[in-house]
Write a protein that holds these residues in place. Structure first.
Motif, PDB file in Angstrom:
ATOM      1  N   ASP A 106     -30.607 -35.950 -19.070  1.00 53.48           N
ATOM      2  CA  ASP A 106     -30.136 -34.709 -19.710  1.00 53.48           C
ATOM      3  C   ASP A 106     -30.590 -34.723 -21.163  1.00 53.48           C
ATOM      4  O   ASP A 106     -30.344 -35.690 -21.891  1.00 53.48           O
ATOM      5  N   ILE A 107     -31.208 -33.635 -21.577  1.00 52.20           N
ATOM      6  CA  ILE A 107     -31.821 -33.598 -22.902  1.00 52.20           C
ATOM      7  C   ILE A 107     -31.379 -32.349 -23.635  1.00 52.20           C
ATOM      8  O   ILE A 107     -31.299 -31.269 -23.044  1.00 52.20           O
ATOM      9  N   SER A 108     -31.135 -32.492 -24.922  1.00 49.14           N
ATOM     10  CA  SER A 108     -30.899 -31.309 -25.741  1.00 49.14           C
ATOM     11  C   SER A 108     -31.540 -31.519 -27.098  1.00 49.14           C
ATOM     12  O   SER A 108     -31.826 -32.643 -27.513  1.00 49.14           O
ATOM     13  N   GLY A 109     -31.780 -30.433 -27.774  1.00 51.73           N
ATOM     14  CA  GLY A 109     -32.396 -30.506 -29.090  1.00 51.73           C
ATOM     15  C   GLY A 109     -32.056 -29.265 -29.884  1.00 51.73           C
ATOM     16  O   GLY A 109     -31.756 -28.212 -29.314  1.00 51.73           O
ATOM     17  N   THR A 110     -32.093 -29.401 -31.202  1.00 48.18           N
ATOM     18  CA  THR A 110     -31.717 -28.291 -32.070  1.00 48.18           C
ATOM     19  C   THR A 110     -32.922 -27.803 -32.875  1.00 48.18           C
ATOM     20  O   THR A 110     -33.747 -28.580 -33.339  1.00 48.18           O
ATOM     21  N   VAL A 111     -32.988 -26.485 -32.996  1.00 48.48           N
ATOM     22  CA  VAL A 111     -34.030 -25.837 -33.786  1.00 48.48           C
ATOM     23  C   VAL A 111     -33.346 -24.847 -34.733  1.00 48.48           C
ATOM     24  O   VAL A 111     -32.565 -23.997 -34.290  1.00 48.48           O
ATOM     25  N   ASP A 112     -33.638 -24.967 -36.006  1.00 46.99           N
ATOM     26  CA  ASP A 112     -33.178 -23.975 -36.993  1.00 46.99           C
ATOM     27  C   ASP A 112     -34.244 -22.885 -37.062  1.00 46.99           C
ATOM     28  O   ASP A 112     -35.391 -23.149 -37.406  1.00 46.99           O
ATOM     29  N   LEU A 113     -33.846 -21.665 -36.695  1.00 45.67           N
ATOM     30  CA  LEU A 113     -34.823 -20.578 -36.562  1.00 45.67           C
ATOM     31  C   LEU A 113     -35.309 -19.996 -37.893  1.00 45.67           C
ATOM     32  O   LEU A 113     -36.202 -19.132 -37.897  1.00 45.67           O
ATOM     33  N   HIS A 114     -34.754 -20.426 -39.013  1.00 47.21           N
ATOM     34  CA  HIS A 114     -35.145 -19.813 -40.286  1.00 47.21           C
ATOM     35  C   HIS A 114     -36.661 -19.837 -40.508  1.00 47.21           C
ATOM     36  O   HIS A 114     -37.238 -18.842 -40.946  1.00 47.21           O
ATOM     37  N   ALA A 115     -37.294 -20.969 -40.225  1.00 47.23           N
ATOM     38  CA  ALA A 115     -38.740 -21.064 -40.489  1.00 47.23           C
ATOM     39  C   ALA A 115     -39.528 -20.233 -39.478  1.00 47.23           C
ATOM     40  O   ALA A 115     -40.464 -19.513 -39.856  1.00 47.23           O
ATOM     41  N   PHE A 116     -39.156 -20.319 -38.198  1.00 48.47           N
ATOM     42  CA  PHE A 116     -39.868 -19.522 -37.188  1.00 48.47           C
ATOM     43  C   PHE A 116     -39.803 -18.044 -37.516  1.00 48.47           C
ATOM     44  O   PHE A 116     -40.787 -17.301 -37.362  1.00 48.47           O
ATOM     45  N   LEU A 117     -38.634 -17.580 -37.991  1.00 44.57           N
ATOM     46  CA  LEU A 117     -38.454 -16.157 -38.276  1.00 44.57           C
ATOM     47  C   LEU A 117     -39.040 -15.746 -39.620  1.00 44.57           C
ATOM     48  O   LEU A 117     -38.983 -14.571 -39.983  1.00 44.57           O
ATOM     49  N   GLY A 118     -39.581 -16.722 -40.362  1.00 41.66           N
ATOM     50  CA  GLY A 118     -40.215 -16.395 -41.628  1.00 41.66           C
ATOM     51  C   GLY A 118     -39.225 -16.134 -42.747  1.00 41.66           C
ATOM     52  O   GLY A 118     -39.585 -15.590 -43.797  1.00 41.66           O
TER      53      GLY A 118
ATOM     54  N   ARG B  24     -30.020 -13.749 -41.529  1.00 42.24           N
ATOM     55  CA  ARG B  24     -29.863 -13.578 -42.992  1.00 42.24           C
ATOM     56  C   ARG B  24     -28.388 -13.428 -43.352  1.00 42.24           C
ATOM     57  O   ARG B  24     -27.921 -13.982 -44.333  1.00 42.24           O
ATOM     58  N   ARG B  25     -27.661 -12.646 -42.535  1.00 37.85           N
ATOM     59  CA  ARG B  25     -26.248 -12.419 -42.829  1.00 37.85           C
ATOM     60  C   ARG B  25     -25.417 -13.669 -42.603  1.00 37.85           C
ATOM     61  O   ARG B  25     -24.492 -13.965 -43.351  1.00 37.85           O
ATOM     62  N   ASN B  26     -25.748 -14.392 -41.536  1.00 37.15           N
ATOM     63  CA  ASN B  26     -24.968 -15.581 -41.172  1.00 37.15           C
ATOM     64  C   ASN B  26     -25.937 -16.676 -40.761  1.00 37.15           C
ATOM     65  O   ASN B  26     -26.354 -16.742 -39.600  1.00 37.15           O
ATOM     66  N   PRO B  27     -26.315 -17.546 -41.708  1.00 36.21           N
ATOM     67  CA  PRO B  27     -27.365 -18.539 -41.433  1.00 36.21           C
ATOM     68  C   PRO B  27     -27.093 -19.404 -40.204  1.00 36.21           C
ATOM     69  O   PRO B  27     -28.036 -19.873 -39.560  1.00 36.21           O
ATOM     70  N   SER B  28     -25.824 -19.607 -39.851  1.00 37.75           N
ATOM     71  CA  SER B  28     -25.542 -20.475 -38.706  1.00 37.75           C
ATOM     72  C   SER B  28     -26.029 -19.868 -37.394  1.00 37.75           C
ATOM     73  O   SER B  28     -26.190 -20.581 -36.399  1.00 37.75           O
ATOM     74  N   GLY B  30     -28.893 -19.015 -36.901  1.00 38.96           N
ATOM     75  CA  GLY B  30     -30.210 -19.602 -36.695  1.00 38.96           C
ATOM     76  C   GLY B  30     -30.189 -21.011 -36.140  1.00 38.96           C
ATOM     77  O   GLY B  30     -31.246 -21.555 -35.796  1.00 38.96           O
ATOM     78  N   ASP B  31     -28.992 -21.612 -36.061  1.00 39.42           N
ATOM     79  CA  ASP B  31     -28.889 -22.966 -35.489  1.00 39.42           C
ATOM     80  C   ASP B  31     -28.836 -22.852 -33.980  1.00 39.42           C
ATOM     81  O   ASP B  31     -27.809 -22.456 -33.421  1.00 39.42           O
ATOM     82  N   THR B  32     -29.923 -23.176 -33.324  1.00 42.59           N
ATOM     83  CA  THR B  32     -29.981 -23.004 -31.876  1.00 42.59           C
ATOM     84  C   THR B  32     -30.107 -24.357 -31.191  1.00 42.59           C
ATOM     85  O   THR B  32     -30.713 -25.295 -31.717  1.00 42.59           O
ATOM     86  N   THR B  33     -29.501 -24.469 -30.021  1.00 43.33           N
ATOM     87  CA  THR B  33     -29.573 -25.682 -29.224  1.00 43.33           C
ATOM     88  C   THR B  33     -30.181 -25.340 -27.876  1.00 43.33           C
ATOM     89  O   THR B  33     -29.815 -24.332 -27.260  1.00 43.33           O
ATOM     90  N   TRP B  34     -31.116 -26.172 -27.439  1.00 41.42           N
ATOM     91  CA  TRP B  34     -31.839 -25.957 -26.192  1.00 41.42           C
ATOM     92  C   TRP B  34     -31.653 -27.179 -25.312  1.00 41.42           C
ATOM     93  O   TRP B  34     -31.425 -28.277 -25.820  1.00 41.42           O
ATOM     94  N   ALA B  35     -31.776 -27.000 -24.001  1.00 40.48           N
ATOM     95  CA  ALA B  35     -31.477 -28.126 -23.113  1.00 40.48           C
ATOM     96  C   ALA B  35     -32.306 -28.059 -21.840  1.00 40.48           C
ATOM     97  O   ALA B  35     -32.782 -26.992 -21.428  1.00 40.48           O
ATOM     98  N   ALA B  36     -32.459 -29.209 -21.237  1.00 40.64           N
ATOM     99  CA  ALA B  36     -33.086 -29.329 -19.918  1.00 40.64           C
ATOM    100  C   ALA B  36     -32.460 -30.530 -19.228  1.00 40.64           C
ATOM    101  O   ALA B  36     -32.016 -31.477 -19.885  1.00 40.64           O
ATOM    102  N   SER B  37     -32.414 -30.463 -17.902  1.00 43.26           N
ATOM    103  CA  SER B  37     -31.902 -31.594 -17.131  1.00 43.26           C
ATOM    104  C   SER B  37     -32.948 -31.952 -16.079  1.00 43.26           C
ATOM    105  O   SER B  37     -33.352 -31.099 -15.283  1.00 43.26           O
ATOM    106  N   VAL B  38     -33.379 -33.202 -16.118  1.00 45.90           N
ATOM    107  CA  VAL B  38     -34.487 -33.634 -15.266  1.00 45.90           C
ATOM    108  C   VAL B  38     -33.973 -34.608 -14.208  1.00 45.90           C
ATOM    109  O   VAL B  38     -33.276 -35.572 -14.537  1.00 45.90           O
ATOM    110  N   THR B  39     -34.305 -34.333 -12.949  1.00 47.81           N
ATOM    111  CA  THR B  39     -33.856 -35.174 -11.843  1.00 47.81           C
ATOM    112  C   THR B  39     -35.050 -35.822 -11.159  1.00 47.81           C
ATOM    113  O   THR B  39     -36.015 -35.138 -10.801  1.00 47.81           O
ATOM    114  N   TRP B  40     -34.965 -37.125 -10.981  1.00 49.93           N
ATOM    115  CA  TRP B  40     -36.005 -37.893 -10.296  1.00 49.93           C
ATOM    116  C   TRP B  40     -35.972 -37.585  -8.810  1.00 49.93           C
ATOM    117  O   TRP B  40     -34.893 -37.502  -8.212  1.00 49.93           O
ATOM    118  N   ARG B  41     -37.153 -37.392  -8.204  1.00 47.79           N
ATOM    119  CA  ARG B  41     -37.260 -37.100  -6.780  1.00 47.79           C
ATOM    120  C   ARG B  41     -38.019 -38.175  -6.019  1.00 47.79           C
ATOM    121  O   ARG B  41     -38.512 -37.925  -4.917  1.00 47.79           O
TER     122      ARG B  41
END
Lengths: 174, 174
Positions: A106-118, B24-28, B30-41
């Motif tokens: 299980d993997i997760s990671g964080t990206v702050d979008l400020h730079a991507f959005l310019g 711009r209004r609320n910098p937080s 822009g804090d995004t978290t992404w995820a994936a779950s990988v299963t061995w087959r």
């Protein structure tokens, strides 16, 4: 329970051993080149062609302006890391005679979008990535810990992310 | 030729603009978290689950001990980079009122297998990655060059690869 090392974990460990011997004999065999060709399909949709496989689709969530038809590129990076770690555990467990009964990353990671959005300059990529490895095996905790350390020290995608890789991106002349 | 900026390049640029305003209004925001779950087959096969999408399969070529049923993890990294660049060109061209008529990104990268195979210690990841961007547009060369530089300076996957990202990989306790 498997009884032959050739089918332990369903890994063709002889092929891996043969490759190791081939690279030892001729180091240039270890120099590998990989490729993908990505075609834009309008909006934020694209598909990636790798060798002769079915194309892999990409899109962005609606909140980011996409049509949410497929995982987005940063999710694909996390998936690639998990897939790479799985190969590492499967290969190196098999080389050690360790049978794996289940493996999930299980993997997760964080990206702050400020730079991507310019909105501001700076790092637009992942700020950190965390992977949690769920591994079931009858091997001892010490064997699993050694396997884990070996996988971390030899993971191509893990090292790609942890290191600063030279990336050259050029406009092709028409 | 499109006549409304809302459909230029089939990009929902209002959604992107709305996100920029929200961050711009609320910098937080822009804090995004992404995820994936990988299963061995089994073997070197695995699949990656991202949100509710169909799983993305992974395997290794036969020469590396796999069954060659899907792109491998390092190819997936190259695909992710290309997909990310496409989003960058599409979003930023649209924001500039530039119509794209065609866009393709060809990517290749080299990996020295010595470290992955445990023959010697060191960097196991990509040594270098090169992307060639084929972009067709009626915009001027200067506009395209500026667009290109902006995309390079804001690409999440490009920056992830070019920077050393902290990656934490831990064994989950059972």
């Amino acid at each position: 329970m498997t009884t032959s090392s050739s089918v332990l974990n369903d890994v063709n460990i002889e092929a891996v051993g043969g490759l190791i011997e081939a690279v030892r004999r001729n180091p240039s065999v270890g120099d590998t080149t990989w490729a993908a060709s990505v075609t834009w399909r309008g909006g934020f949709r694209s598909d990636a062609q790798v060798r002769d496989f079915e194309p892999v689709f990409s899109d962005e969530p609606q909140g980011l302006g996409g049509t949410d038809s497929a995982p987005n590129p940063v999710e694909q990076v996390l998936a690639a890391l998990g897939n790479c770690l799985v190969v590492g555990y499967a290969a190196n467990a098999t080389a050690r005679g360790i049978e794996l009964t289940d493996l999930r990353v299980d993997i997760s990671g964080t990206v702050d979008l400020h730079a991507f959005l310019g909105i501001r300059e700076g790092h637009a990529g992942f700020d950190d990535i965390r992977a949690s490895v769920h591994l079931e095996s009858s091997a001892s905790d010490e064997q699993i810990a050694e396997l884990h350390q070996h996988v971390l020290s030899t993971s191509p995608v893990g090292h790609t992310l942890r290191a600063a890789v030279p990336v050259t991106i050029e406009l092709a002349t028409a």
